[in-house]
Write a protein that holds these residues in place. Sequence first.
Motif, PDB file in Angstrom:
ATOM      1  N   TYR A  81       0.832  -1.204   0.000  1.00  0.00           N
ATOM      2  CA  TYR A  81       0.000   0.000   0.000  1.00  0.00           C
ATOM      3  C   TYR A  81       0.869   1.257   0.000  1.00  0.00           C
ATOM      4  O   TYR A  81       0.598   2.206  -0.728  1.00  0.00           O
ATOM      5  N   ALA A  82       1.920   1.261   0.804  1.00  0.00           N
ATOM      6  CA  ALA A  82       2.807   2.428   0.862  1.00  0.00           C
ATOM      7  C   ALA A  82       3.476   2.663  -0.494  1.00  0.00           C
ATOM      8  O   ALA A  82       3.616   3.805  -0.925  1.00  0.00           O
ATOM      9  N   GLY A  83       3.866   1.599  -1.166  1.00  0.00           N
ATOM     10  CA  GLY A  83       4.459   1.741  -2.490  1.00  0.00           C
ATOM     11  C   GLY A  83       3.476   2.315  -3.496  1.00  0.00           C
ATOM     12  O   GLY A  83       3.809   3.210  -4.280  1.00  0.00           O
ATOM     13  N   LEU A  84       2.240   1.824  -3.459  1.00  0.00           N
ATOM     14  CA  LEU A  84       1.222   2.359  -4.368  1.00  0.00           C
ATOM     15  C   LEU A  84       0.866   3.796  -4.016  1.00  0.00           C
ATOM     16  O   LEU A  84       0.608   4.618  -4.895  1.00  0.00           O
ATOM     17  N   LEU A  85       0.851   4.126  -2.732  1.00  0.00           N
ATOM     18  CA  LEU A  85       0.581   5.505  -2.327  1.00  0.00           C
ATOM     19  C   LEU A  85       1.672   6.434  -2.855  1.00  0.00           C
ATOM     20  O   LEU A  85       1.384   7.522  -3.369  1.00  0.00           O
ATOM     21  N   ALA A  86       2.913   6.002  -2.759  1.00  0.00           N
ATOM     22  CA  ALA A  86       4.016   6.819  -3.280  1.00  0.00           C
ATOM     23  C   ALA A  86       3.888   7.002  -4.790  1.00  0.00           C
ATOM     24  O   ALA A  86       4.087   8.104  -5.310  1.00  0.00           O
ATOM     25  N   LEU A  87       3.521   5.929  -5.506  1.00  0.00           N
ATOM     26  CA  LEU A  87       3.320   6.055  -6.953  1.00  0.00           C
ATOM     27  C   LEU A  87       2.170   7.005  -7.271  1.00  0.00           C
ATOM     28  O   LEU A  87       2.239   7.789  -8.213  1.00  0.00           O
ATOM     29  N   THR A  88       1.112   6.933  -6.478  1.00  0.00           N
ATOM     30  CA  THR A  88      -0.043   7.801  -6.713  1.00  0.00           C
ATOM     31  C   THR A  88       0.309   9.255  -6.444  1.00  0.00           C
ATOM     32  O   THR A  88      -0.130  10.150  -7.164  1.00  0.00           O
ATOM     33  N   LEU A  89       1.093   9.500  -5.421  1.00  0.00           N
ATOM     34  CA  LEU A  89       1.490  10.873  -5.129  1.00  0.00           C
ATOM     35  C   LEU A  89       2.360  11.436  -6.253  1.00  0.00           C
ATOM     36  O   LEU A  89       2.407  12.649  -6.450  1.00  0.00           O
ATOM     37  N   LEU A  90       3.039  10.551  -6.975  1.00  0.00           N
ATOM     38  CA  LEU A  90       3.847  10.985  -8.104  1.00  0.00           C
ATOM     39  C   LEU A  90       3.054  11.002  -9.411  1.00  0.00           C
ATOM     40  O   LEU A  90       3.583  11.392 -10.448  1.00  0.00           O
ATOM     41  N   ASN A  91       1.786  10.583  -9.346  1.00  0.00           N
ATOM     42  CA  ASN A  91       0.926  10.591 -10.528  1.00  0.00           C
ATOM     43  C   ASN A  91       0.795  12.038 -11.010  1.00  0.00           C
ATOM     44  O   ASN A  91       0.365  12.907 -10.265  1.00  0.00           O
ATOM     45  N   PRO A  92       1.160  12.337 -12.238  1.00  0.00           N
ATOM     46  CA  PRO A  92       1.146  13.719 -12.722  1.00  0.00           C
ATOM     47  C   PRO A  92      -0.221  14.391 -12.600  1.00  0.00           C
ATOM     48  O   PRO A  92      -0.300  15.570 -12.270  1.00  0.00           O
ATOM     49  N   LEU A  93      -1.299  13.646 -12.834  1.00  0.00           N
ATOM     50  CA  LEU A  93      -2.623  14.252 -12.748  1.00  0.00           C
ATOM     51  C   LEU A  93      -2.917  14.722 -11.324  1.00  0.00           C
ATOM     52  O   LEU A  93      -3.450  15.816 -11.120  1.00  0.00           O
TER      53      LEU A  93
END
Length: 115
Positions: free
Chosen positions: A22-34
Amino acid sequence: LVRSASRPPGGVPVGPSALRAYAGLLALTLLNPLTVVLLTALVVGRGAGGDPAGPGEQAAFVAGVVLASAAWQILLAAGGAALGHAVTGRRGRALTGRLSAVLLVALALRLVLTA
């Protein structure tokens, strides 16, 4: 760098914990350009232009961004789980092995024929 799964005494590989995934996906989402663009638009657009957004409109915007980010995380998690399940099974491993062999032969033939 690929990390191998740890093997407990039973011999069955264990992947990352749910919290770590979950933490990894949260980090990816925070880096999501949109997500970054939407949050930047909220900060920069506050009070800019003719009619500034009120607290209710700002709260609705933030709620929309949070829901969009949550939907993105769920999509990534579900897609990754489905793909991982499909690829790591007996048929998935056989299929990826055959596909990689065909790709290697095609690349070798291309190299030989163009050289």
